[in-house]
Design a protein around this motif. Structure first.
Motif, PDB file in Angstrom:
ATOM      1  N   VAL A 101       0.839  -1.195   0.000  1.00  0.00           N
ATOM      2  CA  VAL A 101       0.000   0.000   0.000  1.00  0.00           C
ATOM      3  C   VAL A 101       0.878   1.250   0.000  1.00  0.00           C
ATOM      4  N   LEU A 102       0.450   2.241  -0.774  1.00  0.00           N
ATOM      5  CA  LEU A 102       1.100   3.550  -0.802  1.00  0.00           C
ATOM      6  C   LEU A 102       0.138   4.587  -0.247  1.00  0.00           C
ATOM      7  N   GLY A 103       0.581   5.351   0.755  1.00  0.00           N
ATOM      8  CA  GLY A 103      -0.187   6.472   1.284  1.00  0.00           C
ATOM      9  C   GLY A 103       0.688   7.705   1.257  1.00  0.00           C
ATOM     10  N   CYS A 104       0.253   8.758   0.568  1.00  0.00           N
ATOM     11  CA  CYS A 104       1.162   9.898   0.411  1.00  0.00           C
ATOM     12  C   CYS A 104       0.415  11.211   0.249  1.00  0.00           C
ATOM     13  N   VAL A 105       1.134  12.287   0.560  1.00  0.00           N
ATOM     14  CA  VAL A 105       0.685  13.653   0.322  1.00  0.00           C
ATOM     15  C   VAL A 105       1.293  14.098  -1.005  1.00  0.00           C
ATOM     16  N   LEU A 106       0.497  14.798  -1.826  1.00  0.00           N
ATOM     17  CA  LEU A 106       0.977  15.204  -3.148  1.00  0.00           C
ATOM     18  C   LEU A 106       0.441  16.579  -3.518  1.00  0.00           C
ATOM     19  N   PRO A 107       1.132  17.286  -4.427  1.00  0.00           N
ATOM     20  CA  PRO A 107       0.537  18.501  -4.994  1.00  0.00           C
ATOM     21  C   PRO A 107      -0.688  18.125  -5.823  1.00  0.00           C
ATOM     22  N   SER A 108      -1.757  18.889  -5.714  1.00  0.00           N
ATOM     23  CA  SER A 108      -2.992  18.573  -6.446  1.00  0.00           C
ATOM     24  C   SER A 108      -2.792  18.586  -7.952  1.00  0.00           C
ATOM     25  N   SER A 109      -1.792  19.315  -8.430  1.00  0.00           N
ATOM     26  CA  SER A 109      -1.548  19.402  -9.874  1.00  0.00           C
ATOM     27  C   SER A 109      -1.294  18.038 -10.495  1.00  0.00           C
ATOM     28  N   ILE A 110      -0.710  17.112  -9.747  1.00  0.00           N
ATOM     29  CA  ILE A 110      -0.419  15.775 -10.282  1.00  0.00           C
ATOM     30  C   ILE A 110      -1.717  15.046 -10.625  1.00  0.00           C
ATOM     31  N   PHE A 111      -2.805  15.371  -9.927  1.00  0.00           N
ATOM     32  CA  PHE A 111      -4.091  14.717 -10.172  1.00  0.00           C
ATOM     33  C   PHE A 111      -4.849  15.320 -11.345  1.00  0.00           C
ATOM     34  N   THR A 112      -4.527  16.549 -11.728  1.00  0.00           N
ATOM     35  CA  THR A 112      -5.389  17.244 -12.688  1.00  0.00           C
ATOM     36  C   THR A 112      -4.694  17.760 -13.943  1.00  0.00           C
ATOM     37  N   PHE A 113      -3.417  18.107 -13.871  1.00  0.00           N
ATOM     38  CA  PHE A 113      -2.767  18.723 -15.029  1.00  0.00           C
ATOM     39  C   PHE A 113      -2.640  17.717 -16.173  1.00  0.00           C
ATOM     40  N   ASP A 114      -2.868  18.186 -17.398  1.00  0.00           N
ATOM     41  CA  ASP A 114      -2.766  17.333 -18.580  1.00  0.00           C
ATOM     42  C   ASP A 114      -1.379  16.713 -18.718  1.00  0.00           C
ATOM     43  N   SER A 115      -0.353  17.447 -18.300  1.00  0.00           N
ATOM     44  CA  SER A 115       1.015  16.947 -18.468  1.00  0.00           C
ATOM     45  C   SER A 115       1.274  15.665 -17.683  1.00  0.00           C
ATOM     46  N   TYR A 116       0.443  15.384 -16.669  1.00  0.00           N
ATOM     47  CA  TYR A 116       0.619  14.160 -15.872  1.00  0.00           C
ATOM     48  C   TYR A 116      -0.351  13.043 -16.280  1.00  0.00           C
ATOM     49  N   SER A 117      -1.052  13.188 -17.393  1.00  0.00           N
ATOM     50  CA  SER A 117      -2.082  12.204 -17.769  1.00  0.00           C
ATOM     51  C   SER A 117      -1.481  10.814 -18.001  1.00  0.00           C
ATOM     52  N   SER A 118      -0.332  10.740 -18.666  1.00  0.00           N
ATOM     53  CA  SER A 118       0.310   9.434 -18.894  1.00  0.00           C
ATOM     54  C   SER A 118       0.747   8.813 -17.573  1.00  0.00           C
ATOM     55  N   LEU A 119       1.269   9.641 -16.682  1.00  0.00           N
ATOM     56  CA  LEU A 119       1.679   9.164 -15.360  1.00  0.00           C
ATOM     57  C   LEU A 119       0.483   8.582 -14.614  1.00  0.00           C
ATOM     58  N   ARG A 120      -0.631   9.306 -14.627  1.00  0.00           N
ATOM     59  CA  ARG A 120      -1.832   8.817 -13.932  1.00  0.00           C
ATOM     60  C   ARG A 120      -2.317   7.505 -14.529  1.00  0.00           C
ATOM     61  N   ASN A 121      -2.323   7.433 -15.842  1.00  0.00           N
ATOM     62  CA  ASN A 121      -2.801   6.211 -16.499  1.00  0.00           C
ATOM     63  C   ASN A 121      -1.931   5.011 -16.143  1.00  0.00           C
ATOM     64  N   GLU A 122      -0.620   5.226 -16.078  1.00  0.00           N
ATOM     65  CA  GLU A 122       0.276   4.118 -15.748  1.00  0.00           C
ATOM     66  C   GLU A 122       0.112   3.697 -14.291  1.00  0.00           C
ATOM     67  N   ILE A 123      -0.046   4.668 -13.404  1.00  0.00           N
ATOM     68  CA  ILE A 123      -0.231   4.339 -11.988  1.00  0.00           C
ATOM     69  C   ILE A 123      -1.559   3.618 -11.779  1.00  0.00           C
ATOM     70  N   LYS A 124      -2.588   4.022 -12.529  1.00  0.00           N
ATOM     71  CA  LYS A 124      -3.900   3.368 -12.417  1.00  0.00           C
ATOM     72  C   LYS A 124      -3.832   1.906 -12.854  1.00  0.00           C
ATOM     73  N   GLU A 125      -2.928   1.605 -13.771  1.00  0.00           N
ATOM     74  CA  GLU A 125      -2.727   0.214 -14.170  1.00  0.00           C
ATOM     75  C   GLU A 125      -2.007  -0.575 -13.081  1.00  0.00           C
ATOM     76  N   GLU A 126      -1.120   0.096 -12.349  1.00  0.00           N
ATOM     77  CA  GLU A 126      -0.315  -0.574 -11.314  1.00  0.00           C
ATOM     78  C   GLU A 126      -1.090  -0.785 -10.015  1.00  0.00           C
ATOM     79  N   LEU A 127      -1.876   0.230  -9.623  1.00  0.00           N
ATOM     80  CA  LEU A 127      -2.493   0.230  -8.295  1.00  0.00           C
ATOM     81  C   LEU A 127      -4.007   0.286  -8.376  1.00  0.00           C
ATOM     82  N   ASN A 128      -4.641  -0.292  -7.374  1.00  0.00           N
ATOM     83  CA  ASN A 128      -6.060  -0.034  -7.147  1.00  0.00           C
ATOM     84  C   ASN A 128      -6.144   1.269  -6.356  1.00  0.00           C
ATOM     85  N   LEU A 129      -6.846   2.248  -6.886  1.00  0.00           N
ATOM     86  CA  LEU A 129      -6.942   3.555  -6.241  1.00  0.00           C
ATOM     87  C   LEU A 129      -7.985   3.478  -5.124  1.00  0.00           C
ATOM     88  N   ASN A 130      -7.540   3.622  -3.879  1.00  0.00           N
ATOM     89  CA  ASN A 130      -8.453   3.501  -2.732  1.00  0.00           C
ATOM     90  C   ASN A 130      -9.051   4.840  -2.309  1.00  0.00           C
TER      91      ASN A 130
END
Length: 750
Positions: free
Chosen positions: A374-403
């Motif tokens: 399990v990963l629990g972390c604090v992050l800048p909100s920009s990582i969740f919403t900015f278009d530049s992080y879309s590939s990152l989000r998609n890859e993480i969504k493949e790796e982890l179940n988002l709780n």
């Protein structure tokens, strides 16, 4: 009878101690416990009564239990009213003494020397400071100042005859204490008072734009609590890692919660940090935790000082990763090596833009978990919403179940303006939709939503919807394509209704109706613009070189107010001044442009030195246009009916198909409505002054399409056209009527 004591944490402002047995101790016992845990109140349940012991008032109140059971919210509000912070609280009390120590020593050798003095000062509460076993406590032996015994006496005296309890301070107040103690001193005060006393005044560095933010205890508790819940069932051996551990707030909180849950296996905790002071503090606190709460064989810890955690080798078998990584923007990364480490870590998951360092920690953590980890972390909100992080989000969504995905806003870190979110995810094959936490960006809301998150779990509730926050699990995720944005539960319901209207063809995305273009880039500040008065004083034959300019101050609730003009020597064919000699016949050029020729020549990518940097060729011709500010809300749209303006700070909405004049009035009504502002809150990025009104953020917002016969021939179209004309003339009172029309004909009732 066995006494059962608890520390009830409610975000710092309303924390209190609780005893659930009816055995009454000496009042001084309750005063000492509540003071040492950095709270004000100790609540004792005694048969049919509840007693409130407040160390600050030095008195005990008694309230019938029956009254509290029927008025629990009122009782808690009363506790909060008696939980105000004061300089006599244990943390400021000890820090005041520590500041005096810092003024005495000037921290001559290194920052850790002052911290070691603080450690020894705290140890003196329990032991003879002249006989400390430094190995046992995990600290360095530093030379004590000659006045050290004076400080020892001060701390032992305590406040109001209440002596500090070392165990309670280290277990419940250390986070706040050591975070403050780590602040960098930029000015010492060596002055003595009239009686030879040492000053506690010093100036520490407070940077609202800092990238290093200490995790508040209430947030660490929430993240650990929900991370451990997803780690169940617990194994006999658990490996926990924090790659930016600071004072080990996360690691110690995890150990506390494992003990409280009755875990009897073995734990290994690993922490890294770039701060020598943080590493020293972590070792001190974990050594104490190991000695007092765990057997030597059940807890192992490794705390390491590193130059950059991203360049270190991360193992791939962590069961739990907890972290608050540095929120360092690309521009603020100090070295080429740090930038290379971020890019190398992210690899192909980030292709365009300038990544925040926290995103590389986020990505690397997902790759370093055990199956089931399990990963629990604090992050800048920009990582969740900015278009530049879309590939990152998609890859993480493949790796982890988002709780859990939680957007908490700008009021989490003390003295910081960072927009904060937190994340909990588990490495497993089975994927479900995450629990979403949305908060209104206001002070105090985060404490309330995290309290309700805990109550929601206890009461087995499926969702919570309050005015300032929501907690729920959506039926589909992501809510918005290629984004992990969170919205309120009511907004989510509205979005579902709106999507049905889109599917039925009653609404279309803005991007299908308009091209949204950015305004002109002048290139040099305070050279090309003049006031209305200056324009009117120019020779009439020079007026053709200027156009009214729209800035952030030009749009007021649908009305266009012009107070400035801009040098704009263009017609529909482009630049009308072909050579420099022509400038000698123009008053403005002689008085302003030619004296600034050198400055204007130094701009990049310009046609001629007297031209604007980017005039936007779609502005060359004059025609009616709909404009908006770059950032704002439903009050930030206006219509240039004369078609004479140039927009600088904002956007132009250019129809993809030909418009009639009435069509512009129709959309002026639509965009200035409360309905559209609610849609902005769903689709666009919130900022301090409203929302981002650029094409990337608002392109998917559904609006009525005037090219549809059903829209054009409707009674609502005619009404909205007339209301738009009223708005354009400055009558903002029609906005309520606009919403009534929109919600009656084009949108579900909002």
């Amino acid at each position: 009878m066995r006494i059962t004591n608890f520390l009830c944490l409610y975000g710092g402002s309303g924390d209190f101690c609780l005893q659930t047995s009816n055995l009454i101790e000496n009042p001084d016992t309750y005063f000492g416990i509540s003071w040492s845990t950095n709270t004000k109140n100790f609540v004792i349940i005694d048969n049919d009564n509840v007693k409130i012991s407040n160390w600050f008032d030095k008195k005990i109140e008694e309230i019938p239990l029956s009254k509290i059971e029927s008025n629990s919210d009122k009782f808690y509000k009363y506790l909060i009213s008696k939980s105000y912070k004061s300089e006599s609280d244990v943390v400021p009390f000890i820090l005041d003494i520590f500041r005096k120590l810092r003024n005495v020593t000037y921290e001559k050798e290194k920052p850790t020397d002052a911290l070691n003095l603080l450690f020894q000062l705290l140890i003196s509460i329990e032991e003879d400071y002249t006989k400390i076993d430094y190995t046992k406590w995990g600290i360095e032996n530093v030379e004590l100042p000659s006045q050290f015994e004076y400080f020892v006496d001060l701390i032992k005296q305590g406040v109001k005859s209440i002596s500090p309890n070392l165990d309670l301070i280290l277990r419940h107040s250390s986070g706040s204490l050591f975070q403050e103690a780590h602040r960098e001193v930029i000015y010492f005060n060596p002055q003595r008072d009239l009686f030879g006393g040492v000053s506690s005044k010093l100036i520490v560095k407070n940077d609202a734009y800092s990238s290093i933010h200490y995790t508040p205890q209430y947030l660490a508790r929430t993240i650990v609590e929900n991370s451990l819940k997803n780690l169940l069932p617990l194994k006999e051996y658990i490996k926990i890692f924090d790659p930016s551990c600071g004072s080990s707030e996360f690691l110690i909180e995890a150990l506390k919660q494992l003990k409280n849950a009755g875990f009897d296996g073995k734990v290994k905790v690993i922490g890294w940090d770039t701060s020598e002071s943080a590493v020293s503090t972590s070792k001190f606190l974990l050594e104490y935790e190991k000695r007092t709460q765990w057997s030597n064989s059940d807890l192992e810890f490794e705390i390491k000082l590193v130059n950059d955690s991203l360049t270190e080798k991360w193992e791939s078998d962590y069961d739990l990763i907890l972290m608050n990584p540095p929120f360092i923007s690309w521009e603020l990364l100090k070295s080429r090596e740090s930038k290379d480490a971020v890019l190398e870590t992210l690899g192909s998951s980030f292709k365009n833009g300038k990544p925040n360092q926290a995103s590389a920690f986020f990505y690397k953590a997902t790759k370093s978990l055990n199956t089931g980890g399990v990963l629990g972390c604090v992050l800048p909100s920009s990582i969740f919403t900015f278009d530049s992080y879309s590939s990152l989000r998609n890859e993480i969504k493949e790796e982890l179940n988002l709780n859990i995905i939680a957007r908490l806003g700008n009021f989490v870190f003390e003295d910081a303006l960072t927009d904060v979110s937190f994340f909990v995810g588990k490495k497993e094959v089975h994927h479900t939709n995450p629990k979403l936490i949305w908060t209104k960006n206001e002070k105090g809301v985060v404490h309330n939503v995290l309290r309700d998150l805990r109550k929601m779990t206890t009461n087995n509730e499926h969702s919570i919807e309050e005015k300032s926050y929501s907690i729920y699990t959506p039926s589909d995720f992501p809510l918005i394509k290629d984004s992990w944005k969170t919205i309120s539960l009511n907004e989510n319901k509205l979005m579902k209704d709106v999507e049905r209207f889109v599917s039925a063809g009653n609404l279309n995305p803005i991007s299908e109706i308009f091209n949204i273009n950015q305004g002109a880039l002048l290139g040099v500040k305070n050279i090309f613009k003049i006031s209305l008065e200056q324009f009117e004083n120019l020779p009439k034959n020079e007026h053709k070189f200027f156009r009214p300019v729209i800035t952030n101050n030009s749009i007021k609730k649908g009305e266009l107010i012009i107070s400035e003009y801009v040098w704009f020597p263009y017609d529909k064919n482009g630049l009308i001044i072909k050579n420099e000699n022509e400038l000698n016949n123009i008053t403005f050029a002689k008085e302003v442009l030619i004296p600034n020729k050198v400055v204007l020549q130094n701009r990049k990518s310009i046609t001629e030195w007297w031209s604007l940097t980017r005039p936007r060729n779609w502005q060359f011709g004059k025609q009616i246009r709909l404009y908006s500010n770059r950032f704002g809300n439903s009050n930030s749209f206006a219509l240039d009916i004369k078609g004479n303006c140039v927009i600088e700070e904002g956007n132009a909405f250019l129809p993809k198909k030909e418009f009639e004049i009435d069509d512009y009035y129709f959309y002026l009504s639509c965009f200035t409505s409360k309905t559209f502002e609610i849609l902005l809150s769903i689709y666009s990025k919130p900022i301090m002054s409203g929302y981002d009104l650029g094409k990337i953020q608002i392109k998917d917002i559904p609006i009525p399409n005037v090219h549809s016969t059903l829209v054009k021939n409707s009674e609502a179209y005619a009404k909205l056209v007339e209301l738009g004309k009223e708005l354009e003339q400055g009558n903002s009172f029609v906005k309520q009527v606009i919403d009534d029309v929109l919600n009656s004909y084009f949108y579900p009732r909002i």
